[in-house]
Write an enzyme that holds these catalytic residues in place. Structure first.
Site, PDB file in Angstrom:
ATOM      1  N   GLU A  34     -37.319  32.078 -43.217  1.00 15.27           N
ATOM      2  CA  GLU A  34     -36.134  31.901 -43.242  1.00 15.27           C
ATOM      3  C   GLU A  34     -35.226  33.052 -42.062  1.00 15.27           C
ATOM      4  OE1 GLU A  34     -31.967  30.592 -42.713  1.00 15.27           O
ATOM      5  OE2 GLU A  34     -33.695  29.620 -43.217  1.00 15.27           O
ATOM      6  N   TRP A  35     -35.781  32.831 -41.021  1.00 21.86           N
ATOM      7  CA  TRP A  35     -35.153  33.944 -39.859  1.00 21.86           C
ATOM      8  C   TRP A  35     -35.793  35.314 -40.230  1.00 21.86           C
ATOM      9  CZ3 TRP A  35     -36.011  31.934 -36.198  1.00 21.86           C
ATOM     10  CH2 TRP A  35     -35.366  30.231 -35.786  1.00 21.86           C
ATOM     11  N   GLU A  90     -27.387  20.128 -40.513  1.00 22.25           N
ATOM     12  CA  GLU A  90     -27.123  20.681 -41.347  1.00 22.25           C
ATOM     13  C   GLU A  90     -26.498  21.043 -42.263  1.00 22.25           C
ATOM     14  OE1 GLU A  90     -28.798  24.673 -40.868  1.00 22.25           O
ATOM     15  OE2 GLU A  90     -29.887  23.940 -37.897  1.00 22.25           O
ATOM     16  N   TYR A 102     -22.112  24.880 -44.279  1.00 25.20           N
ATOM     17  CA  TYR A 102     -23.014  25.677 -45.898  1.00 25.20           C
ATOM     18  C   TYR A 102     -21.956  25.630 -46.374  1.00 25.20           C
ATOM     19  CZ  TYR A 102     -27.808  25.524 -43.335  1.00 25.20           C
ATOM     20  OH  TYR A 102     -28.578  24.942 -42.923  1.00 25.20           O
ATOM     21  N   ARG A 159     -34.353  15.757 -37.801  1.00 27.91           N
ATOM     22  CA  ARG A 159     -34.358  16.791 -36.423  1.00 27.91           C
ATOM     23  C   ARG A 159     -35.315  17.410 -36.354  1.00 27.91           C
ATOM     24  NH1 ARG A 159     -30.251  21.023 -37.030  1.00 27.91           N
ATOM     25  NH2 ARG A 159     -29.967  21.990 -34.519  1.00 27.91           N
ATOM     26  N   ASN A 202     -28.957  24.980 -30.564  1.00 23.94           N
ATOM     27  CA  ASN A 202     -28.666  25.237 -32.223  1.00 23.94           C
ATOM     28  C   ASN A 202     -28.006  26.211 -32.320  1.00 23.94           C
ATOM     29  OD1 ASN A 202     -28.989  23.954 -35.409  1.00 23.94           O
ATOM     30  ND2 ASN A 202     -29.625  26.268 -35.583  1.00 23.94           N
ATOM     31  N   GLU A 203     -26.632  26.366 -32.693  1.00 23.22           N
ATOM     32  CA  GLU A 203     -26.100  27.093 -33.680  1.00 23.22           C
ATOM     33  C   GLU A 203     -25.815  28.731 -32.713  1.00 23.22           C
ATOM     34  OE1 GLU A 203     -26.215  26.999 -38.293  1.00 23.22           O
ATOM     35  OE2 GLU A 203     -27.389  28.927 -36.984  1.00 23.22           O
ATOM     36  N   HIS A 234     -33.648  26.051 -29.991  1.00 22.14           N
ATOM     37  CA  HIS A 234     -33.411  26.218 -31.841  1.00 22.14           C
ATOM     38  C   HIS A 234     -33.383  27.878 -32.120  1.00 22.14           C
ATOM     39  CE1 HIS A 234     -32.460  25.093 -35.739  1.00 22.14           C
ATOM     40  NE2 HIS A 234     -32.631  26.557 -36.115  1.00 22.14           N
ATOM     41  N   GLN A 286     -39.747  27.856 -37.460  1.00 25.89           N
ATOM     42  CA  GLN A 286     -39.599  28.093 -38.901  1.00 25.89           C
ATOM     43  C   GLN A 286     -40.900  27.673 -39.671  1.00 25.89           C
ATOM     44  OE1 GLN A 286     -34.590  27.511 -38.873  1.00 25.89           O
ATOM     45  NE2 GLN A 286     -35.291  28.491 -40.466  1.00 25.89           N
ATOM     46  N   ASN A 337     -23.534  22.187 -38.399  1.00 29.43           N
ATOM     47  CA  ASN A 337     -24.282  22.824 -39.733  1.00 29.43           C
ATOM     48  C   ASN A 337     -23.147  23.560 -40.601  1.00 29.43           C
ATOM     49  OD1 ASN A 337     -25.968  21.887 -37.964  1.00 29.43           O
ATOM     50  ND2 ASN A 337     -26.849  23.322 -37.735  1.00 29.43           N
TER      51      ASN A 337
END
Length: 515
Positions: free
Chosen positions: A457-458, A401, A329, A96, A186-187, A141, A39, A327
């Site tokens: 952002e992906w 996150e 949100y 991180r 990650n995720e 990630h 990213q 993470n």
């Protein structure tokens, strides 16, 4: 200069509210910011790096909403010293970030270790430590070398367990004398859901009715990919714990995307559906790693569609983890579809037999963010942390996150983006909720704001900004947002905003109408 003066003027208004001290968090608590290699780094063909799966995917027309790629992104590869100075100016004690697998092992196990890649991360880590910032490193990630996909299908093939273990050991050996915090993935729940069920992330595999992909099986492949991720984590954990942990003195964990889910109605069916969907989302990966098998909520519904663990698999799973990364949100409502029809509104989830929505009786669960289905619901932080505390024996946790999705486009004035009062209120209210969870005994060791800087952002491309620092994608100049000044003040004066108890969702996101 005028814009910065305006920011400082607004900054004065932030602290007309009551405050909660930084001292509510332990003295050794990690406070930092987070990013990921794909990213922010850019330099996608420099330093002998190979193409990653995301390099290839973003160059396929129509995959990214604004048609962009991360070929340059924030150019962190060349500007990392600038970004470290930004962190240092904030006063964070940890950072991180993730390591690009394609930069370290361009061909996976099938080629040599790339010295240029090792040297880049060596310098990054050393530069962080000089500034008193602890590196908190993620090995994967989302991005992997494209060659592993081309050779054998990546996460659908058990060969990747050996490849990931090899990559992990290269990193432990090269950087472990200085890195004390490792996360394997990650995720992974997001990666397999979007990559193998919906087909919106690479390798873009799915089947109807979940998506219109060239190949794939949404009913089978997500669980097979997840199985190989879980055992890849176990492979790396075994290597680290048996060969490196004692002499290097670090710890290893995994990071999960962890939404919270509230029952849409106060009835047993929706309460069960909320418990079930969390199991299908978070416990899917953590139960095997911590408890040795998939959640009973999943076994009951999926049966033989879930893979099984062999005796050797269970031996590796014995190494577990040292901490859990969260993470978090947002929060959504959940309605049961097992005992009642789901034929209206929301997002339907076939396997957990539930649908999710952000609305109840015409009222949103919280103020909308810039991403669909993302709402501001601070109490969700406390509830997801306490859920993980109870289900996993209060294993140490880090909030790896937490951030506010801010929508923008090419015509959005910079002044609108940097005056991000909504992000300040979001971060402060979620930190207050985290403090409440810790007062109830949750063993939380750190918090990382997503993200240090605006970035790719992906599939949203550059339409969503999460950064504490604004990035001009033409000049790549970094400018502090109001939230950066707030975070700096929190880290240096030990004060954050405190929100009164109650339903935050009913309040508008504003500090004062006069601002």
């Amino acid at each position: 200069m005028k814009s910065l003066a305006f920011l400082f003027f607004l900054h004065l208004f932030v602290f007309v509210f009551s405050r909660v001290d930084r001292s509510c968090f332990p003295p050794d608590f990690l406070f930092g910011t987070a990013t990921s290699s794909y990213q922010i780094e850019g330099a996608y063909l420099e330093g002998n790096k190979s193409l990653s799966n995301w390099d290839v995917f973003t160059h396929i027309k129509g995959t990214i909403k604004d048609g962009s790629t991360a070929d340059v992104a924030d150019d962190h590869y060349h500007r990392y010293l600038i970004d470290i100075e930004l962190m240092h100016s904030l006063g964070v004690n940890s950072y991180r970030f993730s390591i690009s697998w394609s930069r370290i092992l361009p061909r996976g196990r099938f080629g040599e270790v790339n010295r240029a890649g090792i040297e880049f991360y060596d310098t990054l880590i050393d530069s962080l430590l000089v500034r008193g910032i602890q590196p908190f490193v993620t090995l994967s990630h989302y991005d992997i070398p494209q060659e592993l996909e081309d050779r054998y299908g990546a996460w659908l093939n058990s060969q990747i367990q050996e490849d990931f273990g090899y990559f992990a050991e290269v990193c432990f050996r090269a950087f472990g004398d200085r890195v004390k915090y490792w996360t394997t993935f990650n995720e992974p729940n997001v990666m397999v859901h979007f990559g193998y069920r919906l087909g919106k992330y690479p390798p873009a595999r799915c089947s109807q009715p979940n998506g219109d992909c060239a190949s794939g099986s949404s009913a089978i492949e997500p669980y097979l990919a997840a199985h190989n991720v879980i055992l890849s984590h176990a492979t790396a954990a075994e290597i680290y714990k048996s060969k490196y942990q004692k002499k290097q003195g670090g710890s290893i964990g995994i990071v999960m995307s962890a939404f919270w889910f509230e029952p849409l109605r106060n009835i047993p069916e929706d309460i069960s559906a909320a418990e079930r969907i969390v199991a299908f989302d978070v416990a899917w990966f953590l139960d095997p790693i911590v408890h040795g098998d998939y959640p009973p909520e999943m076994r009951q519904i999926l049966g033989s569609r879930l893979p099984t663990f062999s005796t050797e698999d269970r031996r590796k799973l014995h190494y577990k983890l040292d901490f859990i990364g969260i993470n978090h949100y947002s929060t959504q409502y959940v309605k049961d579809c097992m005992f009642s029809p789901c034929n209206s509104g929301g997002a339907y989830y076939e396997d957990p037999l539930a649908f999710t929505t952000g609305e109840r009786d015409g009222q949103l669960i919280g103020a909308r963010m810039g991403l669909p289905d993302f709402y501001v619901v601070p109490y969700g932080m406390e509830r997801i942390v306490l859920y993980i505390k109870e289900r996993y024996n209060n294993t140490p946790m880090y909030i790896t996150e937490n951030g506010y999705a801010q929508e923008s486009n090419a015509t959005t004035p910079m002044s609108d983006v940097v005056s991000d009062r909504v992000r300040i209120e979001y971060l402060s209210s979620y930190l207050s909720s985290l403090r409440d969870a810790m007062r109830k005994g949750a063993n939380v060791k750190g918090y990382f704001a997503w993200s240090l800087i605006d970035n790719f952002e992906w599939v949203e491309g550059y339409k969503i900004r999460y950064g504490l620092y604004y990035v001009d994608y033409k000049t790549l100049e970094r400018t502090p947002k109001l939230s950066a000044l707030w975070y700096k003040d929190f880290l240096n004066t030990a004060k954050i905003l405190e929100h009164t108890k109650g339903d935050f969702s009913s309040r508008k996101l504003s500090l004062r109408s006069s601002i």
